[in-house]
Write an enzyme that holds these catalytic residues in place. Sequence first.
Site, short mmCIF file in Angstrom:
data_model
loop_
_atom_site.label_atom_id
_atom_site.label_comp_id
_atom_site.label_asym_id
_atom_site.label_seq_id
_atom_site.Cartn_x
_atom_site.Cartn_y
_atom_site.Cartn_z
N SER A 1 1.02 -1.70 -0.21
CA SER A 1 0.17 -0.10 0.38
C SER A 1 0.75 1.53 -0.06
O SER A 1 2.13 1.47 0.15
CB SER A 1 -0.80 0.29 0.89
OG SER A 1 -0.32 0.29 1.98
N HIS B 1 3.07 -14.94 38.52
CA HIS B 1 3.02 -13.99 39.77
C HIS B 1 4.34 -13.78 39.76
O HIS B 1 4.84 -14.08 39.83
CB HIS B 1 2.08 -14.89 41.30
CG HIS B 1 2.02 -13.13 42.26
ND1 HIS B 1 1.40 -12.26 41.85
CD2 HIS B 1 2.89 -13.16 43.05
CE1 HIS B 1 1.41 -11.44 42.50
NE2 HIS B 1 2.25 -11.20 43.50
C1 LIG Z 1 4.48 4.13 9.87
C2 LIG Z 1 3.57 2.93 9.81
C3 LIG Z 1 3.72 1.92 10.86
C4 LIG Z 1 3.27 0.21 10.39
N1 LIG Z 1 3.73 -0.03 12.06
C5 LIG Z 1 2.24 -1.63 12.15
C6 LIG Z 1 2.37 -2.39 12.87
O1 LIG Z 1 3.06 -1.34 13.87
N2 LIG Z 1 1.93 -3.62 13.17
C7 LIG Z 1 1.50 -3.77 11.94
O2 LIG Z 1 1.01 -5.04 11.80
N3 LIG Z 1 1.62 -3.17 10.51
C8 LIG Z 1 1.79 -1.41 10.64
N4 LIG Z 1 1.96 -0.88 9.65
C9 LIG Z 1 1.16 -1.47 8.36
C10 LIG Z 1 1.96 -2.35 7.83
O3 LIG Z 1 3.15 -1.83 7.26
C11 LIG Z 1 2.09 -3.50 6.79
O4 LIG Z 1 0.49 -3.76 6.64
C12 LIG Z 1 2.28 -4.31 5.25
O5 LIG Z 1 3.78 -3.76 5.38
C13 LIG Z 1 2.27 -5.11 4.50
O6 LIG Z 1 2.18 -5.66 4.10
P1 LIG Z 1 2.50 -6.17 2.28
O7 LIG Z 1 3.76 -7.51 2.29
O8 LIG Z 1 1.79 -6.54 2.05
O9 LIG Z 1 3.19 -4.61 1.50
P2 LIG Z 1 4.59 -3.59 1.77
O10 LIG Z 1 5.14 -3.47 2.81
O11 LIG Z 1 3.97 -2.33 1.66
O12 LIG Z 1 5.34 -4.16 0.86
C14 LIG Z 1 5.48 -4.52 -0.31
C15 LIG Z 1 6.36 -4.06 -1.03
O13 LIG Z 1 5.86 -4.25 -2.98
C16 LIG Z 1 6.86 -3.18 -3.11
N5 LIG Z 1 6.66 -3.37 -4.87
C17 LIG Z 1 5.24 -2.63 -5.13
N6 LIG Z 1 5.32 -2.14 -6.45
C18 LIG Z 1 6.22 -2.94 -7.05
C19 LIG Z 1 6.13 -3.42 -8.32
N7 LIG Z 1 5.97 -3.65 -9.59
N8 LIG Z 1 7.52 -4.36 -8.50
C20 LIG Z 1 8.45 -5.01 -7.28
N9 LIG Z 1 7.94 -4.62 -6.10
C21 LIG Z 1 6.55 -3.43 -6.06
C22 LIG Z 1 7.38 -1.89 -2.71
O14 LIG Z 1 8.53 -1.33 -2.79
C23 LIG Z 1 7.25 -2.45 -1.54
O15 LIG Z 1 8.34 -3.36 -0.74
C24 LIG Z 1 2.40 0.31 10.11
C25 LIG Z 1 2.54 1.43 8.41
C26 LIG Z 1 3.41 2.20 8.35
C27 LIG Z 1 3.86 3.20 7.46
#
Ligand SMILES: Cc1cc2nc3c(=O)[nH]c(=O)nc-3n(C[C@H](O)[C@H](O)[C@H](O)COP(=O)(O)OP(=O)(O)OC[C@H]3O[C@@H](n4cnc5c(N)ncnc54)[C@H](O)[C@@H]3O)c2cc1C
Length: 466
Positions: free
Chosen positions: A145, A445
Amino acid sequence: MAYDLIVIGSGPGGYVCAIRAAQLGLKTAVVEKDKTFGGTCLNVGCIPSKALLHASELFEEAGHVFAKMGIGVGTPKLDLPAMMKFKDEGVDGNVKGVAFLFKKNKVDSFQGTGRVAAAGKVEVKGADGKTQVLETKNIVIATGSDVARLRGITIDEKRVVSSTGALTLDKVPQKLLVVGAGVIGLELGSVWRRLGAEVTVVEFLDRILPGMDSEVCRQFQRILEKQGMTFKLATKVTAIDTSGNRLKASVEPAAGGAAETIEADVALVAIGRVPFTDGLGLKEAGVALDNRNRVQVDAHFATNVKGIYAIGDVIAGPMLAHKAEDEGVAVAEILAGQAGHVNYDVIPNVVYTYPEIASVGKSEEELKAAGVAYNTGKFPFTANGRAKVNLQTEGFVKILADARTDRVLGVHIVGPDAGNMIAEAAVAMEFSAASEDIARTCHPHPTRSEALRQAAMAVEGWTMQA
Ligand SMILES: Cc1cc2nc3c(=O)[nH]c(=O)nc-3n(C[C@H](O)[C@H](O)[C@H](O)COP(=O)(O)OP(=O)(O)OC[C@H]3O[C@@H](n4cnc5c(N)ncnc54)[C@H](O)[C@@H]3O)c2cc1C
């Protein structure tokens, strides 16, 4: 050479999926467009935010609590560059860990932007513009996202920042305006308040943390207000004027009415996140999206195109790293011929502020809306010995159990370390525990976990509260 699986994106969904698939014998590759692996979570999300939350929490404790415990350190001094270095080193260690795990599990990695050229074909475009096409039996889209933007407000990541900019500010703003009282706004708002900023949070809805149990949120808001945060609920930010030395944000009641101006040095726009599918070629490949631009999948994470799957933030469901990880494991197991499955009824949710908020299962509002009769057991940390002696008595544990069967339907905790405590509730719910099962399980505890047990005892009315 053809792969069994190519995963696009190396966040917690993608990297866990790739590693599990390789462990199960599938020839697997990952495509990542960023320089480092780990996605939002490791680079600009969970990990760096928790480093700053931890450091700023200790900074505040050193200033306010140490003296009461007989620890004389004087007034703590902030060295922000050093704190940022501490955070960056933590991130570095974590992203290198993913690279190590790929090697260890024989997952190939390609740096570049992945595009679904067709079912069975992934085109990778490197930073130098060169492309190559990889052949594969299956594709998992795990592209995650991106920050949601407010119309008419430009994020420059210096003064008007998203969470990414808020993790790298080079000085503490005197006044910080946070737009959005969700998890990210409250966590990062807490970091900068502890480091010295005056923080005002503007939220469109009439409550903070929409979706979480409202009793929990009411108490939590009072705690944050006592800590010095100001809230303007049912209010919307309509514009931010960046022309002067100070930002001027126009805000007005969500229902309409007179506008006012809030001045700030930095504005953090934290109104949520949107699925990231830019440049993926999904339309051309015929992959259906839903009405919120998320990749549409069935119960087995399959899209409408054979051989293409999706997981994590880019599909429906809570945008949480552990939800993405579980989906990664499940889809890898399904592709390996096993019965991968995610139990969406037991996905914990944690807000890593001080105190923490943690929940799993249903809130009272959800149970009422579904017409489910339930019993409630509550226990405050003011009555927990460990919390008392450590001067950490904020909050309570609340257990909601089915009135007929006593099965635990939801657990909600406000209090320090709630994020660790909720794991016990999640395990109990995964095993369909009754509240009595928790109440009759011996807990160590003195620990804060005894408050969870006492709340379970309170469901049947035999809590032992002074
Ligand atoms: C500030 C912040 C704090 C957060 N804290 C928490 C927390 O404490 N606990 C928790 O559970 N969640 C937390 N989240 C949410 C969590 O980061 C996301 O839910 C999680 O990273 C989603 O994982 P994902 O693998 O779906 O995607 P992402 O982690 O977003 O990874 C997607 C990857 O795909 C890559 N990508 C995208 N398009 C392409 C493409 N066309 N080709 C190649 N690569 C591509 C991106 O570069 C990225 O590296 C937080 C988010 C933020 C912004």
